[in-house]
Design a protein around this motif. Structure first.
Motif, PDB file in Angstrom:
ATOM      1  N   PRO A  24       0.794  -1.232   0.000  1.00 57.33           N
ATOM      2  CA  PRO A  24       0.000   0.000   0.000  1.00 57.33           C
ATOM      3  C   PRO A  24       0.830   1.288   0.000  1.00 57.33           C
ATOM      4  CG  PRO A  24       0.156  -0.877   2.209  1.00 57.33           C
ATOM      5  CD  PRO A  24       0.910  -1.817   1.331  1.00 57.33           C
ATOM      6  N   TYR A  25       2.088   1.244   0.306  1.00 59.13           N
ATOM      7  CA  TYR A  25       3.020   2.349   0.180  1.00 59.13           C
ATOM      8  C   TYR A  25       2.796   3.483   1.175  1.00 59.13           C
ATOM      9  CZ  TYR A  25       5.902   5.920  -2.010  1.00 59.13           C
ATOM     10  OH  TYR A  25       6.799   6.893  -2.247  1.00 59.13           O
ATOM     11  N   MET A  26       1.667   4.193   1.109  1.00 58.64           N
ATOM     12  CA  MET A  26       1.469   5.309   2.034  1.00 58.64           C
ATOM     13  C   MET A  26       0.766   4.788   3.278  1.00 58.64           C
ATOM     14  SD  MET A  26       0.382   8.271  -0.605  1.00 58.64           S
ATOM     15  CE  MET A  26      -0.662   7.206  -1.556  1.00 58.64           C
ATOM     16  N   VAL A  27       1.218   5.236   4.442  1.00 60.04           N
ATOM     17  CA  VAL A  27       0.630   4.738   5.678  1.00 60.04           C
ATOM     18  C   VAL A  27       0.172   5.911   6.535  1.00 60.04           C
ATOM     19  CG1 VAL A  27       1.928   2.575   5.825  1.00 60.04           C
ATOM     20  CG2 VAL A  27       2.948   4.680   6.705  1.00 60.04           C
ATOM     21  N   PRO A  41      10.909  13.745  19.788  1.00 63.78           N
ATOM     22  CA  PRO A  41      11.939  13.277  18.844  1.00 63.78           C
ATOM     23  C   PRO A  41      11.496  12.087  18.005  1.00 63.78           C
ATOM     24  CG  PRO A  41      12.565  12.797  21.136  1.00 63.78           C
ATOM     25  CD  PRO A  41      11.358  13.666  21.190  1.00 63.78           C
ATOM     26  N   LEU A  42      10.597  11.263  18.542  1.00 65.36           N
ATOM     27  CA  LEU A  42      10.074  10.144  17.741  1.00 65.36           C
ATOM     28  C   LEU A  42       9.281  10.693  16.554  1.00 65.36           C
ATOM     29  CD1 LEU A  42       9.400   7.151  17.218  1.00 65.36           C
ATOM     30  CD2 LEU A  42       7.582   7.339  18.922  1.00 65.36           C
ATOM     31  N   SER A  43       8.466  11.712  16.814  1.00 63.29           N
ATOM     32  CA  SER A  43       7.676  12.309  15.736  1.00 63.29           C
ATOM     33  C   SER A  43       8.601  12.957  14.704  1.00 63.29           C
ATOM     34  CB  SER A  43       6.704  13.353  16.304  1.00 63.29           C
ATOM     35  OG  SER A  43       5.842  12.734  17.247  1.00 63.29           O
ATOM     36  N   LEU A  44       9.683  13.565  15.170  1.00 60.22           N
ATOM     37  CA  LEU A  44      10.660  14.158  14.250  1.00 60.22           C
ATOM     38  C   LEU A  44      11.242  13.089  13.319  1.00 60.22           C
ATOM     39  CD1 LEU A  44      12.697  16.339  13.265  1.00 60.22           C
ATOM     40  CD2 LEU A  44      14.122  15.732  15.220  1.00 60.22           C
ATOM     41  N   LEU A  45      11.647  11.958  13.912  1.00 63.08           N
ATOM     42  CA  LEU A  45      12.265  10.900  13.100  1.00 63.08           C
ATOM     43  C   LEU A  45      11.260  10.310  12.117  1.00 63.08           C
ATOM     44  CD1 LEU A  45      14.439   9.221  15.878  1.00 63.08           C
ATOM     45  CD2 LEU A  45      15.255  10.551  13.925  1.00 63.08           C
ATOM     46  N   LEU A  46       9.992  10.229  12.536  1.00 59.33           N
ATOM     47  CA  LEU A  46       8.974   9.697  11.624  1.00 59.33           C
ATOM     48  C   LEU A  46       8.650  10.717  10.533  1.00 59.33           C
ATOM     49  CD1 LEU A  46       6.630   7.815  14.133  1.00 59.33           C
ATOM     50  CD2 LEU A  46       8.394   6.859  12.635  1.00 59.33           C
ATOM     51  N   LYS A  47       8.608  11.990  10.896  1.00 61.54           N
ATOM     52  CA  LYS A  47       8.365  13.041   9.881  1.00 61.54           C
ATOM     53  C   LYS A  47       9.489  13.008   8.845  1.00 61.54           C
ATOM     54  CE  LYS A  47       6.602  17.069   8.289  1.00 61.54           C
ATOM     55  NZ  LYS A  47       6.719  16.970   6.828  1.00 61.54           N
ATOM     56  N   GLN A  48      10.681  12.678   9.306  1.00 59.30           N
ATOM     57  CA  GLN A  48      11.833  12.646   8.410  1.00 59.30           C
ATOM     58  C   GLN A  48      11.865  11.377   7.548  1.00 59.30           C
ATOM     59  OE1 GLN A  48      15.591  12.395  10.469  1.00 59.30           O
ATOM     60  NE2 GLN A  48      16.738  13.147   8.715  1.00 59.30           N
ATOM     61  N   ASN A  49      11.383  10.252   8.096  1.00 60.08           N
ATOM     62  CA  ASN A  49      11.682   8.962   7.465  1.00 60.08           C
ATOM     63  C   ASN A  49      10.500   8.144   6.964  1.00 60.08           C
ATOM     64  OD1 ASN A  49      14.703   8.590   7.729  1.00 60.08           O
ATOM     65  ND2 ASN A  49      14.158   9.179   9.810  1.00 60.08           N
ATOM     66  N   LEU A  50       9.256   8.567   7.253  1.00 55.28           N
ATOM     67  CA  LEU A  50       8.132   7.780   6.717  1.00 55.28           C
ATOM     68  C   LEU A  50       8.114   7.901   5.193  1.00 55.28           C
ATOM     69  CD1 LEU A  50       5.196   8.510   9.227  1.00 55.28           C
ATOM     70  CD2 LEU A  50       6.298   6.293   8.779  1.00 55.28           C
ATOM     71  N   PRO A  51       7.526   6.911   4.518  1.00 56.64           N
ATOM     72  CA  PRO A  51       7.470   6.998   3.056  1.00 56.64           C
ATOM     73  C   PRO A  51       6.701   8.240   2.615  1.00 56.64           C
ATOM     74  CG  PRO A  51       6.672   4.862   3.832  1.00 56.64           C
ATOM     75  CD  PRO A  51       6.882   5.705   5.042  1.00 56.64           C
ATOM     76  N   ALA A  52       7.142   8.833   1.526  1.00 58.08           N
ATOM     77  CA  ALA A  52       6.472  10.021   0.988  1.00 58.08           C
ATOM     78  C   ALA A  52       4.994   9.727   0.762  1.00 58.08           C
ATOM     79  CB  ALA A  52       7.133  10.428  -0.324  1.00 58.08           C
ATOM     80  N   HIS A  73       6.961  22.504   9.484  1.00 57.86           N
ATOM     81  CA  HIS A  73       7.854  23.275   8.612  1.00 57.86           C
ATOM     82  C   HIS A  73       8.943  22.412   7.987  1.00 57.86           C
ATOM     83  CE1 HIS A  73       6.665  27.203  10.903  1.00 57.86           C
ATOM     84  NE2 HIS A  73       5.652  26.601  10.316  1.00 57.86           N
ATOM     85  N   ILE A  74       9.002  21.161   8.359  1.00 57.89           N
ATOM     86  CA  ILE A  74      10.027  20.263   7.804  1.00 57.89           C
ATOM     87  C   ILE A  74       9.594  19.823   6.407  1.00 57.89           C
ATOM     88  CG2 ILE A  74      11.095  17.987   8.075  1.00 57.89           C
ATOM     89  CD1 ILE A  74      10.965  18.465  11.118  1.00 57.89           C
ATOM     90  N   ASN A  75      10.527  19.965   5.455  1.00 56.17           N
ATOM     91  CA  ASN A  75      10.136  19.824   4.041  1.00 56.17           C
ATOM     92  C   ASN A  75      10.155  18.387   3.534  1.00 56.17           C
ATOM     93  OD1 ASN A  75      12.864  19.498   4.101  1.00 56.17           O
ATOM     94  ND2 ASN A  75      13.296  20.732   2.291  1.00 56.17           N
ATOM     95  N   THR A  76       9.511  17.493   4.304  1.00 58.76           N
ATOM     96  CA  THR A  76       9.325  16.134   3.792  1.00 58.76           C
ATOM     97  C   THR A  76       7.865  15.971   3.398  1.00 58.76           C
ATOM     98  OG1 THR A  76       8.884  15.339   6.040  1.00 58.76           O
ATOM     99  CG2 THR A  76      11.139  15.083   5.208  1.00 58.76           C
ATOM    100  N   HIS A  77       7.627  15.009   2.494  1.00 60.45           N
ATOM    101  CA  HIS A  77       6.277  14.813   1.985  1.00 60.45           C
ATOM    102  C   HIS A  77       5.506  13.865   2.911  1.00 60.45           C
ATOM    103  CE1 HIS A  77       2.999  14.678  -0.673  1.00 60.45           C
ATOM    104  NE2 HIS A  77       3.353  13.658  -1.429  1.00 60.45           N
TER     105      HIS A  77
END
Ligand code: NAD
Ligand code: LMR
Length: 348
Positions: A24-27, A41-52, A73-77
């Motif tokens: 399914p790709y997006m979660v 910090p967990l939310s930060l790491l997930l905002k940074q690393n979850l699939p676009a 404001h973090i520029n991840t999708h």
């Protein structure tokens, strides 16, 4: 940029995906307790690393609006949903019910941490109540979600959650996890330091439970590394007491948060990768073992992740006689912790 380099090195990264073939790709992942010491910090790491294209839902009963604005404001999708619960009336589930819609995975670090002199068990009464409210909402709104519980005492909060899910009629033992990854992360670090090896490449299992009395680092079968009796004894103690070392060093300001966020992200991203079809991801985790012949209904064991949560519970790592004896001794203690969780949930 050392921080980013470190993250890139240690946190599992997603390979570029072909949207046409990856399902399914997006979660949608929930962090419940997102404004806390671990949650931020967990939310930060997930905002940074979850699939676009994924959604990260943040829920807390304080301060979460600011945390969400900051992370946004973090520029991840990765889309953010931010939900502030009702601190004065925790049974008001209006915002919580929005947060728990359409979840693939809920990670729960909500709850009170230890202060010096306390055991994890001392947190049970307060934290079990917090976990109960969160799990009930997840059961109602996303009965198929995977649930990863960080809240202590893990040995009891996870069986309590299982019973709450049973009461709601949606319990699937393959979808509930107690996160003991920090114990493995610590074991890797301490062994790597002692033997001059890259900690990330140390292959070690820590089974049993998440407390000094129930944790069992399997040092006799660390691949390619052997230890003297003295090293085994001091490493085991260091791993088992590492949480207390942080609690004492923080001197009343809580317990491990940053290392736990790192470990929680490793665990959650491993589950998300498996949901997306990746195979061969194995972590030790405190799960329902009633389908095994271990003689106890929950234990931290090697678990392979799959599209439905637990793909397979692997056999325990090879143990020497001393480790086998320690395992036999810790199981009755884990059983008591399980009973505490079950009794709470049955009467709640
Ligand atoms: P913290 O106090 O910094 O944060 C906890 C957060 O939970 C707070 O923001 C609080 O507002 C929130 N919260 C409280 N009730 C809530 C509810 N009903 N719904 C949503 N959020 C709620 O604590 P922390 O340092 O982040 O630790 C959290 C928990 O994790 C503790 O129980 C701690 O013992 C445990 N922990 C477990 C491990 C592990 O290895 N499994 C490691 C470290 C900490
Ligand atoms: C840890 O191992 O760091 C956590 O369980 C927190 C604690 O209370 O020690």
């Amino acid at each position: 940029n050392l921080y980013l380099l470190t993250c890139r090195y240690y946190i599992p990264q997603f390979k570029p995906h072909n949207r046409a073939t990856d399902v399914p790709y997006m979660v949608k992942v929930l962090v419940a307790g997102a404004a806390g010491g671990i949650g931020q910090p967990l939310s930060l790491l997930l905002k940074q690393n979850l699939p676009a294209g994924s959604t990260l839902a943040l829920f807390d009963v304080v301060n979460v609006i600011g945390v969400g604005e900051d992370l946004s404001h973090i520029n991840t999708h990765v889309k953010l949903e931010v939900h502030l619960g009702d601190l004065k009336n925790p049974s008001n589930t209006t915002e919580l019910d929005k947060a728990t819609q359409n979840l693939d995975l809920a990670v729960i670090p909500a709850g009170v941490p230890r202060k010096p002199g306390m055991t994890r068990d001392d947190l049970f009464k307060v934290n079990a109540g917090i976990v109960k409210g969160l799990v009930e909402s997840i059961a109602k709104n996303s009965p198929k979600a995977l649930i990863a519980i960080i809240t202590n005492p893990v040995n009891s909060t996870v069986p309590a959650a299982a019973e709450i899910l049973k009461k709601a009629g949606v319990y699937d033992p393959k979808r509930l996890f107690g996160v003991s990854t920090l114990d493995i992360v610590r074991a890797q670090t301490f062994i790597g330091q002692l033997k001059g090896q890259n900690p990330a490449e140390v292959k070690v299992h820590v089974i049993g439970g998440h407390s000094p009395e129930t944790m069992l680092p399997i040092l006799s079968s660390v691949s390619g590394i052997s230890f003297s009796e003295e090293e085994t004894s001091s490493l085991s103690t260091k791993i088992k007491e590492a949480g207390t070392a942080v609690v004492n060093a923080k001197d009343g300001m809580g317990s491990a948060t940053l290392s736990m966020a790192y470990a929680g992200a490793r665990f959650a991203l491993g589950l998300v990768k498996a949901l997306n079809g990746e195979s061969g991801i194995i972590e030790d985790s405190y799960v329902d073992t009633s389908s095994t012949d271990l003689g106890v209904s929950f234990l931290a064991v090697p678990v392979e992740f799959g599209k439905n949560g637990i793909e397979k519970i692997h056999p325990l790592p090879q143990m020497n006689e001393s480790e086998k004896k320690q395992l036999a001794e810790l199981i009755p203690i884990v059983q008591k912790n399980i009973d505490t969780g079950l009794e709470f949930a049955k009467s709640a």
